[in-house]
Design a protein around this motif. Structure first.
Motif, PDB file in Angstrom:
ATOM      1  N   ASP A 112     -25.549 -14.266  23.347  1.00  0.00           N
ATOM      2  CA  ASP A 112     -26.507 -12.849  22.953  1.00  0.00           C
ATOM      3  C   ASP A 112     -25.609 -12.795  21.625  1.00  0.00           C
ATOM      4  O   ASP A 112     -26.390 -11.703  21.529  1.00  0.00           O
ATOM      5  N   SER A 113     -25.377 -13.412  21.195  1.00  0.00           N
ATOM      6  CA  SER A 113     -24.828 -13.601  19.722  1.00  0.00           C
ATOM      7  C   SER A 113     -25.576 -13.512  18.646  1.00  0.00           C
ATOM      8  O   SER A 113     -26.562 -15.139  18.914  1.00  0.00           O
ATOM      9  N   CYS A 114     -25.574 -14.042  17.426  1.00  0.00           N
ATOM     10  CA  CYS A 114     -26.297 -14.860  16.221  1.00  0.00           C
ATOM     11  C   CYS A 114     -25.252 -15.613  15.622  1.00  0.00           C
ATOM     12  O   CYS A 114     -24.458 -15.097  15.037  1.00  0.00           O
ATOM     13  N   ILE A 115     -26.070 -16.403  14.945  1.00  0.00           N
ATOM     14  CA  ILE A 115     -24.572 -17.575  14.396  1.00  0.00           C
ATOM     15  C   ILE A 115     -23.957 -16.338  13.019  1.00  0.00           C
ATOM     16  O   ILE A 115     -25.448 -15.891  12.200  1.00  0.00           O
ATOM     17  N   GLY A 116     -22.830 -17.054  12.607  1.00  0.00           N
ATOM     18  CA  GLY A 116     -22.707 -15.430  11.251  1.00  0.00           C
ATOM     19  C   GLY A 116     -21.996 -14.414  11.752  1.00  0.00           C
ATOM     20  O   GLY A 116     -22.014 -13.684  11.032  1.00  0.00           O
ATOM     21  N   ALA A 117     -22.451 -14.164  13.246  1.00  0.00           N
ATOM     22  CA  ALA A 117     -21.907 -12.685  13.542  1.00  0.00           C
ATOM     23  C   ALA A 117     -21.103 -12.590  14.102  1.00  0.00           C
ATOM     24  O   ALA A 117     -20.613 -11.453  14.061  1.00  0.00           O
ATOM     25  N   ASP A 118     -19.901 -13.945  14.604  1.00  0.00           N
ATOM     26  CA  ASP A 118     -18.837 -13.790  15.049  1.00  0.00           C
ATOM     27  C   ASP A 118     -17.954 -14.372  14.102  1.00  0.00           C
ATOM     28  O   ASP A 118     -18.802 -15.188  13.880  1.00  0.00           O
ATOM     29  N   ASP A 119     -16.452 -14.766  15.239  1.00  0.00           N
ATOM     30  CA  ASP A 119     -15.297 -15.309  13.875  1.00  0.00           C
ATOM     31  C   ASP A 119     -15.617 -16.846  15.201  1.00  0.00           C
ATOM     32  O   ASP A 119     -14.598 -17.987  14.755  1.00  0.00           O
ATOM     33  N   ARG A 120     -16.913 -17.422  15.599  1.00  0.00           N
ATOM     34  CA  ARG A 120     -16.324 -18.699  16.612  1.00  0.00           C
ATOM     35  C   ARG A 120     -17.637 -19.316  15.271  1.00  0.00           C
ATOM     36  O   ARG A 120     -18.573 -20.500  16.185  1.00  0.00           O
ATOM     37  N   SER A 121     -18.496 -18.760  14.323  1.00  0.00           N
ATOM     38  CA  SER A 121     -19.849 -20.104  13.654  1.00  0.00           C
ATOM     39  C   SER A 121     -19.076 -19.363  12.412  1.00  0.00           C
ATOM     40  O   SER A 121     -18.866 -18.357  12.286  1.00  0.00           O
ATOM     41  N   TRP A 122     -19.618 -21.069  11.496  1.00  0.00           N
ATOM     42  CA  TRP A 122     -19.938 -20.474  10.362  1.00  0.00           C
ATOM     43  C   TRP A 122     -20.766 -21.116   9.687  1.00  0.00           C
ATOM     44  O   TRP A 122     -21.170 -22.059   9.578  1.00  0.00           O
ATOM     45  N   VAL A 123     -21.599 -20.234   8.647  1.00  0.00           N
ATOM     46  CA  VAL A 123     -22.526 -20.843   8.125  1.00  0.00           C
ATOM     47  C   VAL A 123     -23.082 -20.273   6.911  1.00  0.00           C
ATOM     48  O   VAL A 123     -22.049 -19.863   6.300  1.00  0.00           O
ATOM     49  N   PHE A 124     -24.404 -20.554   6.192  1.00  0.00           N
ATOM     50  CA  PHE A 124     -24.673 -20.327   4.898  1.00  0.00           C
ATOM     51  C   PHE A 124     -26.134 -19.506   5.790  1.00  0.00           C
ATOM     52  O   PHE A 124     -26.637 -20.628   6.330  1.00  0.00           O
ATOM     53  N   THR A 125     -26.803 -18.453   4.594  1.00  0.00           N
ATOM     54  CA  THR A 125     -27.383 -18.119   5.673  1.00  0.00           C
ATOM     55  C   THR A 125     -27.946 -17.505   3.697  1.00  0.00           C
ATOM     56  O   THR A 125     -28.370 -17.540   3.094  1.00  0.00           O
ATOM     57  N   TYR A 126     -29.548 -17.796   4.549  1.00  0.00           N
ATOM     58  CA  TYR A 126     -30.842 -17.621   3.126  1.00  0.00           C
ATOM     59  C   TYR A 126     -31.847 -16.064   3.498  1.00  0.00           C
ATOM     60  O   TYR A 126     -32.203 -16.521   4.593  1.00  0.00           O
ATOM     61  N   ALA A 127     -31.653 -15.420   2.389  1.00  0.00           N
ATOM     62  CA  ALA A 127     -32.629 -14.656   2.920  1.00  0.00           C
ATOM     63  C   ALA A 127     -32.779 -13.255   1.854  1.00  0.00           C
ATOM     64  O   ALA A 127     -31.767 -14.138   0.838  1.00  0.00           O
ATOM     65  N   GLN A 128     -33.980 -13.247   1.663  1.00  0.00           N
ATOM     66  CA  GLN A 128     -34.974 -12.617   0.540  1.00  0.00           C
ATOM     67  C   GLN A 128     -34.027 -13.298  -1.402  1.00  0.00           C
ATOM     68  O   GLN A 128     -33.765 -12.463  -2.221  1.00  0.00           O
ATOM     69  N   ARG A 129     -34.552 -14.672  -1.116  1.00  0.00           N
ATOM     70  CA  ARG A 129     -34.453 -15.042  -2.416  1.00  0.00           C
ATOM     71  C   ARG A 129     -32.659 -15.993  -2.301  1.00  0.00           C
ATOM     72  O   ARG A 129     -32.782 -16.105  -4.307  1.00  0.00           O
ATOM     73  N   LYS A 130     -32.136 -15.313  -1.914  1.00  0.00           N
ATOM     74  CA  LYS A 130     -29.693 -15.092  -2.229  1.00  0.00           C
ATOM     75  C   LYS A 130     -29.696 -15.964  -0.969  1.00  0.00           C
ATOM     76  O   LYS A 130     -29.903 -16.091   0.544  1.00  0.00           O
ATOM     77  N   TRP A 131     -28.564 -16.953  -1.733  1.00  0.00           N
ATOM     78  CA  TRP A 131     -27.477 -17.554  -0.237  1.00  0.00           C
ATOM     79  C   TRP A 131     -26.704 -16.028  -0.093  1.00  0.00           C
ATOM     80  O   TRP A 131     -26.372 -16.148  -0.646  1.00  0.00           O
ATOM     81  N   HIS A 132     -25.837 -16.828   1.098  1.00  0.00           N
ATOM     82  CA  HIS A 132     -24.621 -16.281   1.114  1.00  0.00           C
ATOM     83  C   HIS A 132     -24.455 -17.102   2.283  1.00  0.00           C
ATOM     84  O   HIS A 132     -24.811 -17.796   2.840  1.00  0.00           O
ATOM     85  N   THR A 133     -22.139 -17.288   2.479  1.00  0.00           N
ATOM     86  CA  THR A 133     -21.778 -17.659   3.156  1.00  0.00           C
ATOM     87  C   THR A 133     -21.741 -16.104   4.082  1.00  0.00           C
ATOM     88  O   THR A 133     -22.117 -15.568   4.554  1.00  0.00           O
ATOM     89  N   MET A 134     -21.608 -16.287   5.186  1.00  0.00           N
ATOM     90  CA  MET A 134     -21.168 -15.737   6.413  1.00  0.00           C
ATOM     91  C   MET A 134     -20.423 -15.891   7.825  1.00  0.00           C
ATOM     92  O   MET A 134     -20.080 -16.801   8.422  1.00  0.00           O
TER      93      MET A 134
END
Length: 207
Positions: A112-134
């Motif tokens: 029921d979660s999304c990766i990056g939304a909790d502390d049990r996943s580690w992601v790089f996200t790309y949106a609005q032409r910008k990169w972030h860690t999450m």
């Protein structure tokens, strides 16, 4: 009794060759496919389950087999191979996507979660032409990388690190410190376009 020289030499060559194979296998990262039973209903897999495509409407959830492993709220899919040790490298080709997340997650992350939304996943996200860690819904900007065509991910399990790699220059762009407590799997979230994964690759020299 001593072995004849010719036989001894052949066994030596076989052993050296076998050690070379083992060494090469040690350098090679995990091979994985995307696991359909985890894919949200808006995602379709293709190319032998190595690619994922987003569909605005997607599959009708009522027509999907009931499966507790399927992500229910967010457009996420997991890979079918877990990592518990070692250094592993894989790449992702981005096709017409302007919003996605790539990284790793615990095998038993909440569906029921999304990766990056909790502390049990580690992601790089790309949106609005910008990169972030999450991590745990907290974002940190990443500089020095623009519109992606292909990126790499370097997972170092014992060192507790996940790195985003410029696949064309074979250089680390950013490293995310992790806190692995058990098996993790490659994880992907997608809201438009397509992602194509390339696994079973050797860790590039210099990384």
């Amino acid at each position: 009794m001593a072995l004849p020289f010719a036989r001894t030499f052949c066994l030596y060559r076989w052993g050296a060759k076998r050690l070379g194979v083992v060494a090469a296998e040690a350098r090679r990262g995990i091979s994985f496919r995307l696991e359909e039973k985890t894919a949200h209903s808006s995602l379709a897999l293709f190319k032998g389950d190595t690619g994922v495509r987003y569909g605005m409407v997607g599959l009708e959830p009522t027509k999907l087999a009931l499966n507790v492993e399927r992500f229910r709220e967010w457009a996420v899919v997991l890979a079918d191979t877990a990592v518990t040790s070692g250094r592993h490298y894989w790449e992702v080709t981005v096709k017409r996507s302007q919003q996605f997340r790539i990284g790793v997650a615990d095998m038993d992350i909440s569906r029921d979660s999304c990766i990056g939304a909790d502390d049990r996943s580690w992601v790089f996200t790309y949106a609005q032409r910008k990169w972030h860690t999450m991590l745990a819904n907290e974002k940190t900007p990443i500089e020095g990388i623009g519109q992606p065509e292909k990126v790499g991910l370097l997972l170092e399990y014992e060192a507790q690190k996940l790195s985003l790699v410029d696949a064309s220059q074979v250089t680390v762009i950013h490293t995310l410190k992790t806190d692995f407590r058990g098996p993790v799997v490659p994880a992907f979230a997608l809201w438009d376009g397509e992602l194509l994964t390339h696994s079973g690759l050797e860790v590039p020299e210099g990384l």
